[in-house]
Design an enzyme around this catalytic site. Structure first.
Site, PDB file in Angstrom:
ATOM      1  N   SER A   1     -41.382  -7.038  -1.673  1.00  0.00           N
ATOM      2  CA  SER A   1     -41.337  -7.364  -0.249  1.00  0.00           C
ATOM      3  C   SER A   1     -41.951  -6.570   0.639  1.00  0.00           C
ATOM      4  CB  SER A   1     -39.841  -7.500   0.294  1.00  0.00           C
ATOM      5  OG  SER A   1     -39.068  -8.652  -0.321  1.00  0.00           O
TER       6      SER A   1
ATOM      7  N   HIS B   1     -45.033   5.066 -14.867  1.00  0.00           N
ATOM      8  CA  HIS B   1     -43.944   5.114 -13.856  1.00  0.00           C
ATOM      9  C   HIS B   1     -43.817   6.527 -13.359  1.00  0.00           C
ATOM     10  CE1 HIS B   1     -41.127   2.109 -15.384  1.00  0.00           C
ATOM     11  NE2 HIS B   1     -41.914   2.169 -16.441  1.00  0.00           N
TER      12      HIS B   1
ATOM     13  N   ASP C   1     -45.331   4.181 -22.786  1.00  0.00           N
ATOM     14  CA  ASP C   1     -46.815   3.926 -22.169  1.00  0.00           C
ATOM     15  C   ASP C   1     -47.579   4.765 -22.624  1.00  0.00           C
ATOM     16  OD1 ASP C   1     -45.471   2.035 -20.467  1.00  0.00           O
ATOM     17  OD2 ASP C   1     -44.676   3.629 -19.267  1.00  0.00           O
TER      18      ASP C   1
ATOM     19  N   ARG D   1     -36.370   7.814 -22.801  1.00  0.00           N
ATOM     20  CA  ARG D   1     -36.408   7.001 -21.554  1.00  0.00           C
ATOM     21  C   ARG D   1     -35.537   5.490 -21.869  1.00  0.00           C
ATOM     22  NH1 ARG D   1     -41.923   4.111 -20.540  1.00  0.00           N
ATOM     23  NH2 ARG D   1     -40.794   2.464 -19.616  1.00  0.00           N
TER      24      ARG D   1
ATOM     25  N   ARG E   1     -42.869   4.806  -9.520  1.00  0.00           N
ATOM     26  CA  ARG E   1     -42.533   3.530  -9.646  1.00  0.00           C
ATOM     27  C   ARG E   1     -40.980   3.413  -9.746  1.00  0.00           C
ATOM     28  NH1 ARG E   1     -44.591  -0.693 -14.595  1.00  0.00           N
ATOM     29  NH2 ARG E   1     -42.918  -2.184 -14.654  1.00  0.00           N
ATOM     30  N   ALA E   2     -40.525   2.128  -9.167  1.00  0.00           N
ATOM     31  CA  ALA E   2     -39.151   1.898  -8.736  1.00  0.00           C
ATOM     32  C   ALA E   2     -38.102   1.522  -9.681  1.00  0.00           C
ATOM     33  CB  ALA E   2     -39.167   1.052  -7.305  1.00  0.00           C
TER      34      ALA E   2
ATOM     35  N   HIS F   1     -32.331 -12.518  -7.531  1.00  0.00           N
ATOM     36  CA  HIS F   1     -31.745 -11.320  -8.005  1.00  0.00           C
ATOM     37  C   HIS F   1     -30.364 -11.163  -8.597  1.00  0.00           C
ATOM     38  CE1 HIS F   1     -35.227  -8.678  -7.049  1.00  0.00           C
ATOM     39  NE2 HIS F   1     -35.104  -8.776  -5.748  1.00  0.00           N
TER      40      HIS F   1
END
Length: 509
Positions: A33, A92, A123, A158, A236-237, A384
């Site tokens: 958003s 990330h 990654d 991770r 990255r969130a 969500h």
């Protein structure tokens, strides 16, 4: 909403709302958003995510910001802990950013530093973790030569430690918490390179079990305690939000934290603008100037903006380039409708859609405003929750609100633009790489609660739309940033030259 597409195909299309279209590093980065409204209002694509971090580190601004000043108050007596993905994958986090942050933090007063790393193998190639750990160990050794007590304190893979997302499995976060905060793990080593090499005999990089580094007395070298500072260095969130909640929220019931240390915590960035999480961060959002609203207000356009609390900041602050307040209070009116509090959105899926619709309708029919701008948040906030039936109710409420607004536009002879800041409710199941739904071991659909990387619709219309106005065919990769010039054109203005091009053209009938 479907009628907007069916009625006039030349006045409906899809636009990009994720990845590079909104300033994020890769096409795998879903929109959100905050960056979405930045792009919608600014008309240009500003660096977000990793690009912002690079600029802040290169210029040194990261050490001048409020976030770094906040954590640095712990440097005199406490330890700086850095938690994140040790990788050069760039999805990330990035190894070079961690290296610069280590160097810069030590130069700006950090005397005791502990690194809690998570190995990648997702990654980047599996097995590359050993090299990354050796690199960081070398950097920490150099810092020790300069008098800084800098060491690796813990680690883990991770997918098994810390980096869960969308509240899928809090045990993943707990394993990390136990190692990073409590200094407890099933495996103990005196050397991090040895730890990774040894644990790779039983798991790959992604799934390494948690371990802690101990001293000669078998005592953990770096648990997080009262008075310490913590930075999560991922930019990255999505896989940092859960840990951020555990580190920041006083009221927390997802697992037993045992200890909740009084720390100064900051994210590399703010990971969730809606939750304002974390409340402190090292790199601020981009500096955005000359937004479309500033341009229009300067030219005498009267504006009304409205949403409920969870999105009010998006149609005002983020739309206006991360700027609070009015450009001209005589020409603007912002209305916030309080969101429901204390309950999950799926329990009240209609949210405040109809109230927003009513306020927009009244503003349109008042003839006081040239532009009415609203955000109807149901599809996102209820999406969500993963509750599909509630999301159907939510989308129906949003649909009714849109109808109310479009009916008012019809009455006053106006123009409408309907779009979205990112995807969410249009797809509510997890999928494999071929797009097929994924099922759990019990045969149940795996529910998707996140945003998506799908393009979003945009529709134009209304009795005030001049004959011959339709979407262009020569902007196939158009995104949210193209909407600003489009709206300016519909108001009768030419957009600034450096704005992303308009989506519309006039065809001579």
């Amino acid at each position: 909403m479907d009628s907007l597409k069916q009625g006039a195909p030349e006045k409906w299309r899809l636009i990009r709302a994720h990845g590079t279209a909104v300033g994020l590093p890769t096409e795998e980065d879903m929109g959100n958003s905050e960056v979405g409204h930045n792009a919608l209002g600014a008309g240009r694509i500003f660096a977000q995510g990793a690009k912002l971090v690079d600029l802040a580190l290169a210029s040194g601004k990261i050490y001048e910001g409020e976030g770094f000043k906040y954590i640095s108050e712990s440097f005199e007596k406490g330890t700086l802990h850095l938690i994140g993905l040790l990788s050069d994958g760039g999805v990330h986090s990035r190894l070079d950013q961690l290296q610069l942050l280590l160097k810069g933090s030590s130069e700006h007063g950090a005397k005791r530093i502990r690194v809690h790393f998570l190995t990648d193998g997702r990654d980047v190639s599996d097995g590359s973790s050993v090299g990354f750990v050796e690199t960081i160990e070398n950097d920490l050794a150099n810092l020790r030569e300069k008098g800084v007590d800098a060491r690796i304190a813990s680690g883990g893979g991770r997918m098994y430690v810390t980096m869960d997302r969308y509240e899928n499995d809090w045990d993943v976060v707990k394993r990390g918490w136990d190692a990073q905060v409590l200094g407890e793990a099933p495996h103990k080593f005196t050397n991090a390179v040895e730890a990774v090499k040894k644990l790779r005999e039983i798991a790959n990089d992604q799934y390494l079990p948690p371990f802690v580094i101990v001293d000669e007395h078998n005592k953990a070298v770096g648990p997080i305690v009262d008075g310490d500072a913590v930075v999560t260095f991922n930019f990255r969130a999505d896989r940092m939000v859960m840990l951020a909640k555990a580190l920041e929220y006083q009221d927390f019931d997802k697992f037993d934290r045992v200890r909740f240390p009084k720390i100064r915590y900051a994210g590399m960035l703010q990971y969730d603008g809606e939750l304002k999480l974390p409340s402190h961060y090292l790199v601020s959002p981009p500096e955005i100037d000359r937004t479309s609203d500033e341009y229009l207000v300067y030219n005498g356009i009267c504006t009304f903006a409205c949403s409920e609390t969870v999105k009010f900041g998006h149609v005002t602050f983020f739309w206006n380039g991360n700027r609070s307040g009015y450009f001209n209070p005589e020409l603007e009116k912002y209305v916030e409708i309080p969101s429901d509090i204390g309950i999950s959105f799926n329990l009240q899926p209609k949210m405040k859609a109809l109230e927003i619709g009513e306020r927009a309708r009244d503003a349109i029919l008042s003839h006081k405003f040239d532009q009415v701008r609203v955000n109807i948040a149901n599809g996102d906030m209820v999406g969500h929750t993963g509750d599909i039936q509630a999301t159907i109710v939510a989308c129906k409420a949003a649909d009714e609100a849109v109808k109310m607004i479009l009916d008012a536009i019809e009455q006053v002879g106006g123009i409408y633009v309907v779009t979205a800041d990112h995807g969410n409710a249009e797809d509510m199941v997890k999928r494999d790489k071929c797009g097929q739904p994924l099922y759990d071991k019990n045969g149940q659909l795996q529910i998707l609660t996140s945003h998506t990387c799908h393009p979003v619709p945009i529709a134009i219309g209304g009795p005030g739309l001049a004959p011959g106005v339709r979407f262009r065919n020569d902007v196939p990769d158009g995104g949210l940033a193209n909407v600003a010039a489009t709206i300016m054109n519909l108001h009768g203005f030419v957009a600034p030259n450096d704005y992303e091009p308009t989506l519309i053209q006039v065809v001579d009938n």
